[in-house]
Design an enzyme around this catalytic site. Structure first.
Site, PDB file in Angstrom:
ATOM      1  CE1 TYR A   1      51.393  41.723  41.254  1.00  7.36           C
ATOM      2  CE2 TYR A   1      50.394  40.428  39.499  1.00  7.36           C
ATOM      3  CZ  TYR A   1      50.668  41.652  40.066  1.00  7.36           C
ATOM      4  OH  TYR A   1      50.222  42.799  39.478  1.00  7.36           O
TER       5      TYR A   1
ATOM      6  CB  SER B   1      46.721  43.576  38.584  1.00  7.45           C
ATOM      7  OG  SER B   1      46.996  42.719  37.485  1.00  7.45           O
TER       8      SER B   1
END
Length: 270
Positions: free
Chosen positions: A144, A131
Site C-alpha cells: 500500500y 496519503s
C-alpha cells in the site's frame, strides 16, 4: 458551471468530495463500481457513472459519457483506491498487483484519457488523493505504501510535463481520516497473516490502528472535501496539501528523524 469528475464517489472521501462540490455549484460526475451507493448524491445533482478503474473499457466509457453530457472537463479528482495490508512474505502476487492496478495504473490511465481534452482547453486540474503514506513506510503495509510512493512520484513528474499546457496537478495527502478504509485494510491484513509467524505482530499493529482511527481527534472526510474545493478554486494551488489528524507531525518526523529512529518509532504509531 465547472465540470468535475470524482472517482471513488460511492463512499468515504470521494462521496464527501462529490457532495460538497455539487452543493457549491459544480457539475459533478460521480464515478464508482457500486452505482447504487451514489443514489443519495443525485439529490444534490451528482450524475452517477459506473466505473472500474482497472478496466480499460470502463475508463473509456466514463470519459466518453462525461464529454458527451458535460461538453468539457475542468477537473478530475482521483479518490478511488484502497489499502491492502500484509507482510511482504505473505501477500500474494495477485493482491500486490491489484493494489497497484487500482491505486496507480488505473488512476494514471484515466488521467491519460482526460489529458487530451484538457490540453485542447488549455486548462484543467488533476487532483490525486494520495496519503501521508507516500512520504514514509511502515511494517505490514509495504505494498500500500509503495503504491502511494509511486503515485506521488508520477504526480510530480506529470505536473512538470503538463504545466505548459495550462494543466495543474495537485496531490492531497490525508492523515488519519474516518472511513471504511481502515476496516478494509485490516481485513486484508487478517487474511494475509492468518496462520503465519506474523500474526502476533499484526495483532499489535491492528490494535494501534484501531485506537488511532477510533480517536476523537481522527478527522472527518469532510475536511478532505474542503481541501479539494480549496485546491480547485485557488488561483495558485499548492502542489501538495497535507491535511488531517497526525498528517503534518508525521511528515515532519519522518523528514527529520534518522532512519534507525523511524524504524523504532513508526511501529509504535501505526
Amino acid at each position: 458551471m465547472k465540470t468535475v469528475l470524482v472517482t471513488g464517489a460511492s463512499s468515504g472521501m470521494g462521496y464527501q468530495i462529490a457532495q460538497r462540490l455539487a452543493q457549491t455549484g459544480y457539475q459533478v460526475f460521480g464515478a464508482a463500481r457500486h452505482v447504487e451507493r451514489m443514489e443519495p448524491l443525485a439529490a444534490v445533482g451528482v450524475i452517477p457513472l459506473q466505473l472500474d478503474v482497472t478496466k480499460e473499457e470502463s475508463r473509456t466509457a466514463v470519459v466518453h459519457q462525461l464529454m458527451e453530457r458535460g461538453q468539457r472537463i475542468d477537473a478530475v479528482v482521483n479518490a478511488a483506491g484502497y489499502g491492502s495490508f500484509g507482510a511482504q512474505e505473505t501477500v500474494s502476487d495477485a493482491e500486490a498487483k491489484r493494489q497497484f492496478e487500482v491505486n496507480v495504473f488505473g488512476l494514471m490511465a484515466l488521467n491519460r484519457l482526460i489529458l487530451p481534452y484538457m490540453r485542447t482547453q488549455h486548462a484543467g486540474r488533476i487532483i490525486n488523493i494520495s496519503s501521508i503514506a507516500g512520504r514514509f513506510s511502515s511494517p505490514l503495509a509495504g505494498w500500500y505504501f509503495a503504491s502511494k510512493h509511486a503515485l506521488e512520484t508520477l504526480s510530480d513528474s506529470l505536473r512538470m510535463e503538463v504545466r505548459s499546457f495550462g494543466i495543474q496537478v495537485i496531490l492531497i495527502e490525508p492523515g488519519v481520516v474516518k472511513s471504511r478504509w481502515e476496516a478494509i485494510a485490516m481485513h486484508h491484513l487478517d487474511e494475509a497473516v492468518a496462520g503465519t509467524v506474523y500474526e502476533d505482530q499484526a495483532h499489535a499493529f491492528q490494535q494501534n490502528m484501531d485506537r488511532t482511527y477510533a480517536s476523537q481527534h481522527a478527522s472527518e472526510p469532510a475536511i478532505i472535501a474542503q481541501t479539494v474545493q480549496k485546491a480547485l478554486e485557488s488561483k495558485h494551488p499548492r502542489p501538495r496539501y497535507v491535511v488531517g489528524y497526525l498528517a503534518k507531525p508525521i511528515v515532519w518526523l519522518t523528514h527529520w528523524l534518522p532512519t534507525w529512529l523511524q524504524d523504532w518509532l513508526i511501529p509504535q504509531l501505526m
